[in-house]
Scaffold this active site. Structure first.
Site, PDB file in Angstrom:
ATOM      1  N   LEU A   4       0.853  -1.189   0.000  1.00 28.20           N
ATOM      2  CA  LEU A   4       0.000   0.000   0.000  1.00 28.20           C
ATOM      3  C   LEU A   4       0.889   1.240   0.000  1.00 28.20           C
ATOM      4  O   LEU A   4       1.579   1.510   0.982  1.00 28.20           O
ATOM      5  CB  LEU A   4      -0.867   0.013   1.254  1.00 28.20           C
ATOM      6  N   ARG A  57       0.498  14.075   7.035  1.00 23.53           N
ATOM      7  CA  ARG A  57       1.170  14.485   8.270  1.00 23.53           C
ATOM      8  C   ARG A  57       2.677  14.663   8.117  1.00 23.53           C
ATOM      9  O   ARG A  57       3.341  15.208   8.992  1.00 23.53           O
ATOM     10  CB  ARG A  57       0.847  13.469   9.386  1.00 23.53           C
ATOM     11  N   GLN A 103      -4.250   3.632  -7.980  1.00 30.15           N
ATOM     12  CA  GLN A 103      -5.473   3.984  -7.252  1.00 30.15           C
ATOM     13  C   GLN A 103      -5.597   5.504  -7.432  1.00 30.15           C
ATOM     14  O   GLN A 103      -4.916   6.268  -6.759  1.00 30.15           O
ATOM     15  CB  GLN A 103      -5.329   3.626  -5.765  1.00 30.15           C
ATOM     16  N   THR A 133      -7.699   2.185   2.626  1.00 28.67           N
ATOM     17  CA  THR A 133      -6.870   0.988   2.384  1.00 28.67           C
ATOM     18  C   THR A 133      -7.687  -0.137   1.732  1.00 28.67           C
ATOM     19  O   THR A 133      -7.158  -0.893   0.912  1.00 28.67           O
ATOM     20  CB  THR A 133      -6.253   0.483   3.701  1.00 28.67           C
ATOM     21  N   GLY A 190      -5.118   1.134  14.700  1.00 33.68           N
ATOM     22  CA  GLY A 190      -6.367   0.394  14.824  1.00 33.68           C
ATOM     23  C   GLY A 190      -6.238  -0.603  15.967  1.00 33.68           C
ATOM     24  O   GLY A 190      -5.180  -1.221  16.152  1.00 33.68           O
ATOM     25  N   LYS A 211      38.628  15.428  -8.920  1.00 35.97           N
ATOM     26  CA  LYS A 211      37.371  15.119  -9.591  1.00 35.97           C
ATOM     27  C   LYS A 211      37.675  14.322 -10.852  1.00 35.97           C
ATOM     28  O   LYS A 211      38.503  14.748 -11.664  1.00 35.97           O
ATOM     29  CB  LYS A 211      36.629  16.409  -9.954  1.00 35.97           C
ATOM     30  N   ASN A 241      40.776  22.720 -16.250  1.00 39.84           N
ATOM     31  CA  ASN A 241      40.192  21.668 -17.099  1.00 39.84           C
ATOM     32  C   ASN A 241      38.982  22.154 -17.871  1.00 39.84           C
ATOM     33  O   ASN A 241      38.442  21.429 -18.678  1.00 39.84           O
ATOM     34  CB  ASN A 241      39.784  20.460 -16.231  1.00 39.84           C
ATOM     35  N   ALA A 249      58.228  26.218 -10.507  1.00 42.36           N
ATOM     36  CA  ALA A 249      57.173  26.842  -9.689  1.00 42.36           C
ATOM     37  C   ALA A 249      56.588  28.042 -10.418  1.00 42.36           C
ATOM     38  O   ALA A 249      57.292  28.769 -11.118  1.00 42.36           O
ATOM     39  CB  ALA A 249      57.753  27.281  -8.349  1.00 42.36           C
TER      40      ALA A 249
HETATM   41  C1  UD1 Z   1      -3.652   1.690   9.012  1.00 44.37           C
HETATM   42  C2  UD1 Z   1      -4.706   0.709   9.527  1.00 44.37           C
HETATM   43  C3  UD1 Z   1      -4.599   0.644  11.055  1.00 44.37           C
HETATM   44  C4  UD1 Z   1      -3.194   0.213  11.452  1.00 44.37           C
HETATM   45  C5  UD1 Z   1      -2.147   1.147  10.813  1.00 44.37           C
HETATM   46  C6  UD1 Z   1      -0.764   0.564  11.025  1.00 44.37           C
HETATM   47  C7  UD1 Z   1      -6.631   0.829   8.016  1.00 44.37           C
HETATM   48  C8  UD1 Z   1      -8.016   1.335   7.828  1.00 44.37           C
HETATM   49  N1  UD1 Z   1      -6.026   1.159   9.162  1.00 44.37           N
HETATM   50  O1  UD1 Z   1      -3.980   2.976   9.554  1.00 44.37           O
HETATM   51  O2  UD1 Z   1      -5.568  -0.291  11.571  1.00 44.37           O
HETATM   52  O3  UD1 Z   1      -3.088   0.234  12.862  1.00 44.37           O
HETATM   53  O4  UD1 Z   1      -2.355   1.259   9.401  1.00 44.37           O
HETATM   54  O5  UD1 Z   1       0.251   1.424  10.601  1.00 44.37           O
HETATM   55  O6  UD1 Z   1      -6.122   0.161   7.153  1.00 44.37           O
HETATM   56  N2  UD1 Z   1      -3.020   3.953   1.465  1.00 44.37           N
HETATM   57  C9  UD1 Z   1      -3.337   3.740   0.153  1.00 44.37           C
HETATM   58  N3  UD1 Z   1      -4.527   4.190  -0.334  1.00 44.37           N
HETATM   59  C10 UD1 Z   1      -5.445   4.817   0.442  1.00 44.37           C
HETATM   60  C11 UD1 Z   1      -5.118   5.008   1.800  1.00 44.37           C
HETATM   61  C12 UD1 Z   1      -3.907   4.573   2.290  1.00 44.37           C
HETATM   62  O7  UD1 Z   1      -2.542   3.175  -0.600  1.00 44.37           O
HETATM   63  O8  UD1 Z   1      -6.512   5.180  -0.075  1.00 44.37           O
HETATM   64  C13 UD1 Z   1      -1.730   3.469   1.970  1.00 44.37           C
HETATM   65  C14 UD1 Z   1      -0.878   4.575   2.549  1.00 44.37           C
HETATM   66  O9  UD1 Z   1      -0.018   5.117   1.565  1.00 44.37           O
HETATM   67  C15 UD1 Z   1      -0.087   3.841   3.625  1.00 44.37           C
HETATM   68  C16 UD1 Z   1      -1.002   2.705   4.031  1.00 44.37           C
HETATM   69  O10 UD1 Z   1      -1.960   2.580   3.018  1.00 44.37           O
HETATM   70  O11 UD1 Z   1       1.124   3.309   3.115  1.00 44.37           O
HETATM   71  C17 UD1 Z   1      -1.685   2.965   5.366  1.00 44.37           C
HETATM   72  O12 UD1 Z   1      -2.463   4.138   5.277  1.00 44.37           O
HETATM   73  P1  UD1 Z   1      -2.575   5.168   6.464  1.00 44.37           P
HETATM   74  O13 UD1 Z   1      -3.478   6.261   6.053  1.00 44.37           O
HETATM   75  O14 UD1 Z   1      -1.216   5.529   6.944  1.00 44.37           O
HETATM   76  O15 UD1 Z   1      -3.345   4.257   7.549  1.00 44.37           O
HETATM   77  P2  UD1 Z   1      -3.316   4.385   9.107  1.00 44.37           P
HETATM   78  O16 UD1 Z   1      -4.249   5.464   9.510  1.00 44.37           O
HETATM   79  O17 UD1 Z   1      -1.932   4.472   9.577  1.00 44.37           O
HETATM   80 CA    CA Z   2       0.059   4.762   8.711  1.00 43.66          CA
END
Ligand code: UD1
Ligand code: CA
Length: 450
Positions: free
Chosen positions: A7, A14, A72, A78, A139, A345, A380, A417
């Site tokens: 993902l 942030r 996506q 996620t 989570g 270099k 150079n 020199a």
């Molecule tokens: C997620 C989990 C949470 C877990 C935490 C661990 C879910 C809903 N929550 O939360 O339970 O404790 O990770 O670190 O999954 N991403 C996508 N597409 C999207 C949204 C996110 O590819 O639409 C990717 C982000 O780039 C990231 C990863 O998914 O690499 C996690 O997304 P993030 O928003 O950081 O989730 P958390 O709130 O950390």
């Molecule tokens: Ca995260």
């Protein structure tokens, strides 16, 4: 059979960065590269990266053979991200290992354990969990024995649920066919109005949780504070490994070493020294204090003090610094001395050659036992093109000489020199290229008379 999906589509708000979160680096590699590397030893049949925010940048940064990118285009969570895999994995009957692109410290052993539990129990899904003293932001996982009943995101927790310290690490193994059935039916009725992958967990069948042994591994990076924490953990891991392998680190806290660096036993690394990229250093070498070595190969018994060496090769017994700068594929032979305030270099130097003080050698080839006098400079660059300077064996340049390239000095040449050399000089000769000294006697008296 296992397919890996990472993902990596989120922006990472942030981080407050124009760079996508997963392209931020620690220990010399991006987060997403690290995640990918942790799964590589599992020999996955396919490796898929889900990209979205600045997809082009992420793809460009990950030019590895066999990698598949799935886009996506809007980031709706996620669960929505994994939905994008549906057309690509049609008919696939194995397992899907899902990794978060922002959890970069994961060890391969942990993934192996997750897969083993998954397969041995014939689970529909197996998820990685941890018990954290401070579970804020993660989570929460609710289990009966080790069977998962529900995952509730921090933002959706009641205050009672929030007290649960068992968290979801964001690492999952799903039997793909079970997940594929559930994915189209995910709902976004939650605090973030997102399609949560974690909701699928309650619907696929038997799900087990596996606790990670070292909870540092599952640190998720959402901001720069966590990035710094993860870098520190990684540094500790790397430095401990090298110290136990016979490398002395003097004041380890002031030293950083990328985990791509290779070191041999009996090396001493002095304070404020940083070793980066594909650097290799051989036994007996002493590096630092105050040095930066990047993508370079240092042979045995090399010393480097207060210097910067990038993309260069230094052969055994050579001493660099203090205050030298080697870059652009500099190559220095054995038992040379490259001293104070010298820059090299794209320059190749033979054995037992000295460039001891205040010189710039650019695009130069120098032979063996050459002595470059203090202040010798190769000119150079003519404003348009770079040109080479060739210096033969045992040749000696006098202080403050300028060698205007393209120019060749033969073997056993002596440069007087202060000379400015614009034409080639044959072997075994002295070259003087400066105006003659003139002395006018009684000068003050004469000027006072008029
Ligand atoms: C997620 C989990 C949470 C877990 C935490 C661990 C879910 C809903 N929550 O939360 O339970 O404790 O990770 O670190 O999954 N991403 C996508 N597409 C999207 C949204 C996110 O590819 O639409 C990717 C982000 O780039 C990231 C990863 O998914 O690499 C996690 O997304 P993030 O928003 O950081 O989730 P958390 O709130 O950390
Ligand atoms: Ca995260």
């Amino acid at each position: 059979m296992v397919v890996v999906a990472i993902l990596a589509a989120g922006r990472g708000t942030r981080m407050k960065s124009s760079l996508p979160k997963v392209l931020h680096s620690l220990g010399g590699r991006t987060m997403v590269e690290r995640v990918l590397a942790s799964a590589e030893p599992l020999a996955p049949s396919r490796q898929m990266v889900i990209v979205g925010y600045q997809a082009q940048e992420v793809k460009a940064a990950m030019q590895l053979p066999g990698l598949e990118f799935v886009e996506q285009t809007v980031q709706l969570g996620t669960g929505h991200a994994i939905q994008q895999l549906l057309p690509h994995l049609e008919g696939y009957s194995g397992d899907l290992l899902i990794l978060n692109g922002d959890v970069p410290l994961l060890r391969t052993e942990t993934l192996e354990k997750l897969l083993q539990t998954h397969q041995a129990n014939q689970n529909a899904a197996t998820i990685l969990t941890a018990n954290l003293a401070n579970p804020k932001g993660y989570g929460r996982v609710f289990c009966h024995n080790n069977f998962v009943e529900q995952i509730v995101e921090d933002k959706d927790c009641t205050s009672l649920q929030r007290q649960n310290q068992r968290i979801n690490a964001g690492i999952y193994c799903f039997r793909w066919q079970n997940l594929a059935e559930v994915l189209p039916h995910l709902q976004a009725n939650n605090a973030q109005k997102e399609y949560y992958l974690t909701d699928a967990v309650t619907q696929v069948g038997q799900v087990m949780a596996v606790d990670v042994e070292d909870e540092q591994e599952i640190l998720g990076i959402n901001d720069r504070l966590q990035l710094a924490t993860a870098s520190e953990i990684l540094q500790r891991r790397v430095k401990e490994k090298w110290m136990l392998a016979g490398v002395t680190l003097i004041d380890p806290n002031s030293i950083t070493i990328d985990d791509t660096v290779e070191l041999q036993p009996d090396i001493i690394i002095e304070p404020q020294t940083h070793l980066r990229g594909n650097t290799v250093i051989q036994s007996g070498s002493r590096i630092g204090p105050g040095s930066l070595i990047e993508n370079s190969h240092l042979g045995e018994n090399v010393t480097v003090q207060y210097s910067v060496v990038t993309d260069s090769v230094i052969e055994p017994g050579t001493k660099i610094g203090p205050y030298a700068h080697l870059r652009g594929h500099a190559q220095v032979g054995t038992n040379c001395r490259i001293g104070n305030f010298v820059e090299l270099k794209n320059t190749q130097i033979g054995d037992r050659t000295n460039v001891a003080h205040l010189s710039y050698l650019g695009d130069t080839t120098a032979g063996n036992q050459v002595n470059i006098g203090a202040g010798t400079i190769t000119a150079n660059y003519d404003g348009v093109k770079k040109h080479r300077t060739i210096i033969g064996d045992r040749t000696k340049t006098g202080s403050n000489s300028v060698l205007v390239a393209p120019v060749t000095l033969g073997n056993d040449v002596y440069v007087a020199a202060g000379s400015t050399i614009t034409e080639d000089v044959p072997d075994d000769s002295l070259v003087i290229a400066r105006s003659r000294q003139v002395i006018k006697r009684g000068w003050r008296k004469k000027s006072e008379e008029c």
